[in-house]
Design a protein around this motif. Sequence first.
Motif, PDB file in Angstrom:
ATOM      1  N   ALA A  73       0.797  -1.099  -0.087  1.00 24.68           N
ATOM      2  CA  ALA A  73      -0.047   0.013   0.001  1.00 24.68           C
ATOM      3  C   ALA A  73       0.840   1.360  -0.189  1.00 24.68           C
ATOM      4  O   ALA A  73       2.336   1.015   0.050  1.00 24.68           O
ATOM      5  N   LEU A  74       0.637   2.338  -0.274  1.00 24.93           N
ATOM      6  CA  LEU A  74       0.949   3.725  -0.040  1.00 24.93           C
ATOM      7  C   LEU A  74       1.507   3.893   1.359  1.00 24.93           C
ATOM      8  O   LEU A  74       0.606   3.221   2.369  1.00 24.93           O
ATOM      9  N   PRO A  75       2.706   4.463   1.806  1.00 21.45           N
ATOM     10  CA  PRO A  75       2.938   4.530   3.240  1.00 21.45           C
ATOM     11  C   PRO A  75       2.166   5.729   3.798  1.00 21.45           C
ATOM     12  O   PRO A  75       1.363   6.548   3.123  1.00 21.45           O
ATOM     13  N   ASP A  76       2.065   5.774   5.005  1.00 21.15           N
ATOM     14  CA  ASP A  76       1.048   6.576   5.913  1.00 21.15           C
ATOM     15  C   ASP A  76       1.926   7.827   6.241  1.00 21.15           C
ATOM     16  O   ASP A  76       2.312   7.938   7.277  1.00 21.15           O
ATOM     17  N   ARG A  77       2.181   8.698   5.170  1.00 19.42           N
ATOM     18  CA  ARG A  77       2.770   9.925   5.494  1.00 19.42           C
ATOM     19  C   ARG A  77       2.547  10.829   4.118  1.00 19.42           C
ATOM     20  O   ARG A  77       2.109  10.214   3.204  1.00 19.42           O
ATOM     21  N   PHE A  78       2.746  11.951   4.287  1.00 18.27           N
ATOM     22  CA  PHE A  78       2.545  12.940   3.160  1.00 18.27           C
ATOM     23  C   PHE A  78       3.393  12.585   2.101  1.00 18.27           C
ATOM     24  O   PHE A  78       4.835  12.204   2.337  1.00 18.27           O
ATOM     25  N   CYS A  79       2.906  12.205   0.819  1.00 14.96           N
ATOM     26  CA  CYS A  79       3.642  11.994  -0.396  1.00 14.96           C
ATOM     27  C   CYS A  79       4.395  13.451  -0.774  1.00 14.96           C
ATOM     28  O   CYS A  79       3.666  14.164  -1.452  1.00 14.96           O
ATOM     29  N   LYS A  80       5.669  13.184  -0.766  1.00 16.77           N
ATOM     30  CA  LYS A  80       6.703  14.467  -1.274  1.00 16.77           C
ATOM     31  C   LYS A  80       6.567  14.419  -2.806  1.00 16.77           C
ATOM     32  O   LYS A  80       6.715  15.445  -3.510  1.00 16.77           O
ATOM     33  N   ASN A  81       6.303  13.221  -3.232  1.00 13.50           N
ATOM     34  CA  ASN A  81       6.416  13.170  -4.882  1.00 13.50           C
ATOM     35  C   ASN A  81       4.844  12.870  -5.314  1.00 13.50           C
ATOM     36  O   ASN A  81       4.314  12.103  -4.767  1.00 13.50           O
TER      37      ASN A  81
END
Length: 74
Positions: A35-43
């Motif tokens: 899954a996507l990480p649980d943090r703000f996506c910088k990219n």
Amino acid sequence: MTIEEGIAIGGFGSAVTDILVDELGPNMPWMKRIALPDRFCKNYGVQNDLFEVYGLSPKQIARTVIDKVGLLGA
């Protein structure tokens, strides 16, 4: 193994894990959540770009599955 295009926490993978824990307890099988990480996506950008950055493109998912299943068979 579960795969989702959102974060793992509170998503499909969490639901599957909850069911397995409730039904199997300590006999629960190995599990991997992709899954996507649980943090703000910088990219950021279009969805396919995010998938590529975070290992969720079809080829990356296939590679992860092959790698993880290979480890289980050893």
